[in-house]
Each structure stands twice: as structure tokens, then as C-alpha cells.
Design a protein around this motif. Sequence first.
Motif, PDB file in Angstrom:
ATOM      1  N   ALA A   1     -10.768 -18.072  26.942  1.00 51.59           N
ATOM      2  CA  ALA A   1     -10.198 -18.172  25.596  1.00 51.59           C
ATOM      3  C   ALA A   1      -8.734 -18.608  25.685  1.00 51.59           C
ATOM      4  CB  ALA A   1     -10.303 -16.826  24.875  1.00 51.59           C
ATOM      5  N   ALA A   2      -8.404 -19.659  24.972  1.00 50.98           N
ATOM      6  CA  ALA A   2      -7.043 -20.186  24.915  1.00 50.98           C
ATOM      7  C   ALA A   2      -6.382 -19.721  23.612  1.00 50.98           C
ATOM      8  CB  ALA A   2      -7.070 -21.709  24.981  1.00 50.98           C
ATOM      9  N   PRO A   3      -5.065 -19.819  23.522  1.00 49.29           N
ATOM     10  CA  PRO A   3      -4.378 -19.385  22.289  1.00 49.29           C
ATOM     11  C   PRO A   3      -4.927 -20.039  21.016  1.00 49.29           C
ATOM     12  CG  PRO A   3      -2.785 -19.712  24.027  1.00 49.29           C
ATOM     13  CD  PRO A   3      -4.115 -20.210  24.563  1.00 49.29           C
ATOM     14  N   GLU A   4      -5.350 -21.296  21.103  1.00 49.69           N
ATOM     15  CA  GLU A   4      -5.866 -21.967  19.900  1.00 49.69           C
ATOM     16  C   GLU A   4      -7.243 -21.442  19.466  1.00 49.69           C
ATOM     17  OE1 GLU A   4      -6.727 -24.768  23.431  1.00 49.69           O
ATOM     18  OE2 GLU A   4      -5.046 -23.544  22.761  1.00 49.69           O
ATOM     19  N   HIS A   5      -7.907 -20.648  20.290  1.00 47.84           N
ATOM     20  CA  HIS A   5      -9.198 -20.057  19.946  1.00 47.84           C
ATOM     21  C   HIS A   5      -9.061 -18.739  19.180  1.00 47.84           C
ATOM     22  CE1 HIS A   5     -10.555 -22.241  23.800  1.00 47.84           C
ATOM     23  NE2 HIS A   5     -10.821 -22.999  22.750  1.00 47.84           N
ATOM     24  N   ILE A   6      -7.845 -18.226  19.106  1.00 45.13           N
ATOM     25  CA  ILE A   6      -7.590 -16.890  18.584  1.00 45.13           C
ATOM     26  C   ILE A   6      -7.262 -16.942  17.091  1.00 45.13           C
ATOM     27  CG2 ILE A   6      -6.184 -14.805  18.886  1.00 45.13           C
ATOM     28  CD1 ILE A   6      -8.058 -15.634  21.300  1.00 45.13           C
ATOM     29  N   ASP A   7      -7.832 -15.998  16.343  1.00 40.70           N
ATOM     30  CA  ASP A   7      -7.584 -15.946  14.899  1.00 40.70           C
ATOM     31  C   ASP A   7      -6.518 -14.905  14.569  1.00 40.70           C
ATOM     32  OD1 ASP A   7      -8.864 -13.449  14.983  1.00 40.70           O
ATOM     33  OD2 ASP A   7     -10.722 -14.196  14.087  1.00 40.70           O
ATOM     34  N   GLU A   8      -6.318 -14.682  13.283  1.00 44.50           N
ATOM     35  CA  GLU A   8      -5.267 -13.765  12.836  1.00 44.50           C
ATOM     36  C   GLU A   8      -5.553 -12.308  13.197  1.00 44.50           C
ATOM     37  OE1 GLU A   8      -8.155 -14.534   9.509  1.00 44.50           O
ATOM     38  OE2 GLU A   8      -6.978 -15.832  10.781  1.00 44.50           O
ATOM     39  N   LEU A   9      -6.771 -12.003  13.633  1.00 42.76           N
ATOM     40  CA  LEU A   9      -7.102 -10.649  14.076  1.00 42.76           C
ATOM     41  C   LEU A   9      -6.839 -10.444  15.574  1.00 42.76           C
ATOM     42  CD1 LEU A   9     -10.396 -10.157  12.045  1.00 42.76           C
ATOM     43  CD2 LEU A   9      -8.120  -9.243  11.535  1.00 42.76           C
ATOM     44  N   GLY A  10      -6.415 -11.536  16.245  1.00 40.84           N
ATOM     45  CA  GLY A  10      -6.057 -11.423  17.652  1.00 40.84           C
ATOM     46  C   GLY A  10      -7.198 -11.611  18.631  1.00 40.84           C
ATOM     47  N   HIS A  11      -8.337 -12.122  18.144  1.00 38.53           N
ATOM     48  CA  HIS A  11      -9.455 -12.380  19.060  1.00 38.53           C
ATOM     49  C   HIS A  11     -10.111 -13.719  18.729  1.00 38.53           C
ATOM     50  CE1 HIS A  11     -12.125 -11.086  15.802  1.00 38.53           C
ATOM     51  NE2 HIS A  11     -11.474  -9.929  15.753  1.00 38.53           N
ATOM     52  N   VAL A  12     -11.058 -14.136  19.567  1.00 41.75           N
ATOM     53  CA  VAL A  12     -11.722 -15.430  19.383  1.00 41.75           C
ATOM     54  C   VAL A  12     -12.348 -15.488  17.995  1.00 41.75           C
ATOM     55  CG1 VAL A  12     -13.594 -16.928  20.191  1.00 41.75           C
ATOM     56  CG2 VAL A  12     -12.119 -15.783  21.852  1.00 41.75           C
ATOM     57  N   ASN A  13     -12.041 -16.556  17.273  1.00 41.70           N
ATOM     58  CA  ASN A  13     -12.538 -16.785  15.926  1.00 41.70           C
ATOM     59  C   ASN A  13     -14.044 -17.051  15.954  1.00 41.70           C
ATOM     60  OD1 ASN A  13     -13.213 -18.795  13.607  1.00 41.70           O
ATOM     61  ND2 ASN A  13     -11.297 -17.791  12.994  1.00 41.70           N
ATOM     62  N   ASN A  14     -14.743 -16.594  14.923  1.00 41.69           N
ATOM     63  CA  ASN A  14     -16.188 -16.789  14.849  1.00 41.69           C
ATOM     64  C   ASN A  14     -16.584 -18.265  14.922  1.00 41.69           C
ATOM     65  OD1 ASN A  14     -16.228 -14.047  14.546  1.00 41.69           O
ATOM     66  ND2 ASN A  14     -17.248 -14.044  12.569  1.00 41.69           N
ATOM     67  N   ALA A  15     -15.804 -19.138  14.313  1.00 34.80           N
ATOM     68  CA  ALA A  15     -16.111 -20.568  14.354  1.00 34.80           C
ATOM     69  C   ALA A  15     -16.015 -21.121  15.776  1.00 34.80           C
ATOM     70  CB  ALA A  15     -15.185 -21.344  13.422  1.00 34.80           C
ATOM     71  N   VAL A  16     -15.143 -20.548  16.583  1.00 35.75           N
ATOM     72  CA  VAL A  16     -15.013 -20.975  17.981  1.00 35.75           C
ATOM     73  C   VAL A  16     -16.261 -20.592  18.762  1.00 35.75           C
ATOM     74  CG1 VAL A  16     -13.693 -20.646  20.118  1.00 35.75           C
ATOM     75  CG2 VAL A  16     -12.503 -20.950  17.931  1.00 35.75           C
ATOM     76  N   TRP A  17     -16.816 -19.407  18.481  1.00 41.31           N
ATOM     77  CA  TRP A  17     -18.061 -19.025  19.152  1.00 41.31           C
ATOM     78  C   TRP A  17     -19.154 -20.064  18.879  1.00 41.31           C
ATOM     79  CZ3 TRP A  17     -17.965 -15.732  22.939  1.00 41.31           C
ATOM     80  CH2 TRP A  17     -17.050 -14.686  22.951  1.00 41.31           C
ATOM     81  N   VAL A  18     -19.221 -20.568  17.654  1.00 42.62           N
ATOM     82  CA  VAL A  18     -20.214 -21.603  17.321  1.00 42.62           C
ATOM     83  C   VAL A  18     -19.957 -22.862  18.150  1.00 42.62           C
ATOM     84  CG1 VAL A  18     -21.101 -23.097  15.476  1.00 42.62           C
ATOM     85  CG2 VAL A  18     -20.640 -20.677  15.015  1.00 42.62           C
ATOM     86  N   GLN A  19     -18.697 -23.245  18.302  1.00 46.76           N
ATOM     87  CA  GLN A  19     -18.362 -24.403  19.141  1.00 46.76           C
ATOM     88  C   GLN A  19     -18.788 -24.159  20.584  1.00 46.76           C
ATOM     89  OE1 GLN A  19     -14.152 -24.690  18.418  1.00 46.76           O
ATOM     90  NE2 GLN A  19     -14.420 -26.090  16.698  1.00 46.76           N
ATOM     91  N   TRP A  20     -18.573 -22.952  21.081  1.00 42.48           N
ATOM     92  CA  TRP A  20     -18.960 -22.631  22.458  1.00 42.48           C
ATOM     93  C   TRP A  20     -20.481 -22.635  22.622  1.00 42.48           C
ATOM     94  CZ3 TRP A  20     -15.170 -18.048  23.839  1.00 42.48           C
ATOM     95  CH2 TRP A  20     -13.865 -18.558  23.918  1.00 42.48           C
ATOM     96  N   ILE A  21     -21.206 -22.194  21.598  1.00 45.45           N
ATOM     97  CA  ILE A  21     -22.673 -22.251  21.638  1.00 45.45           C
ATOM     98  C   ILE A  21     -23.119 -23.704  21.767  1.00 45.45           C
ATOM     99  CG2 ILE A  21     -24.749 -21.948  20.217  1.00 45.45           C
ATOM    100  CD1 ILE A  21     -23.345 -19.332  19.160  1.00 45.45           C
ATOM    101  N   GLN A  22     -22.514 -24.583  21.002  1.00 40.22           N
ATOM    102  CA  GLN A  22     -22.857 -26.003  21.097  1.00 40.22           C
ATOM    103  C   GLN A  22     -22.454 -26.566  22.454  1.00 40.22           C
ATOM    104  OE1 GLN A  22     -22.277 -28.418  17.696  1.00 40.22           O
ATOM    105  NE2 GLN A  22     -22.339 -30.319  18.856  1.00 40.22           N
ATOM    106  N   ALA A  23     -21.300 -26.173  22.961  1.00 41.56           N
ATOM    107  CA  ALA A  23     -20.830 -26.683  24.251  1.00 41.56           C
ATOM    108  C   ALA A  23     -21.772 -26.299  25.384  1.00 41.56           C
ATOM    109  CB  ALA A  23     -19.419 -26.169  24.535  1.00 41.56           C
TER     110      ALA A  23
END
Length: 131
Positions: free
Chosen positions: A10-32
Motif C-alpha cells: 500500500a502506497a500513500p496514494e492508496h490511503i483514504d481519509e480513515l488512514g487505510h486502503v480505500n475500498n475503490a483501491v481494493w477493486v483496482q487490486w482485484i482487477q490487477a
Amino acid sequence: MTRFTLRITAAPEHIDELGHVNNAVWVQWIQAIATAHWEAVAPPEHVAAHIWVVTRHAIDYRGNVVAGETVTGETWVPDPPRGARFDRHVRFIGQDGQVKVEAVTTWALIDRATGRLLRVTPEIAAPFFRV
């Protein structure tokens, strides 16, 4: 069935305002991980001729991942395709050994040249089931 793994940090750009990986990023990782699996097991002529698109995601978020933390993604296709579609399972496991995200996604096969939906033939499905 063949399982495929991919490690992601997880990179800083993956992190949301709650301080953890954003749900939309998980979807990107699923596709990746799904794309990397296809490109790793399919013959080059299949990769060149076909593309997979998601028709459905069912995701369970079970834990948080923060910047700098690495997860191991694991994916597999447990059952043969149904027409043009099949379900893919994905799981991301944290450094603590706990499952952070689990998903079942439904994918459909598209002909790259025409953009049309295609039936998944046994030949196209075979690389997902080799032991």
C-alpha cells in the motif's frame, strides 16, 4: 485449479481519509491480480485476442491495511465457465496472516477485435485448471 499470487504494498496514494486502503483501491487490486493471472497462464495468442471484463463484484472487507503494509493477493477460478462467464475468487492476506479482503467476481470474455461477448471454450478455460 491453479492459484496465482501477487504481493502488493500500500502506497500513500492508496490511503483514504480513515488512514487505510480505500475500498475503490481494493477493486483496482482485484482487477490487477485477475489480469496478471490471465497474462501469466494464457497463451499469448489468447491474451492478444481476448479481454475479460467484470460483470459483478461481491466483496467482504474484513480488516484494514495502512501505507507501507504489504498484502499477498491470491486468486483462483474454482469452477468451469458458464457460457461467456466465470467466477473468480480473490483473497488478500495481511502481514499478520489475517484475511483483509475476500471477493468473488464474475468475469465475461470479450473478443478484442469485435467487442462482442464470447463463450469461454474449454481451450481458453484450461490454463485456469491445470494442476
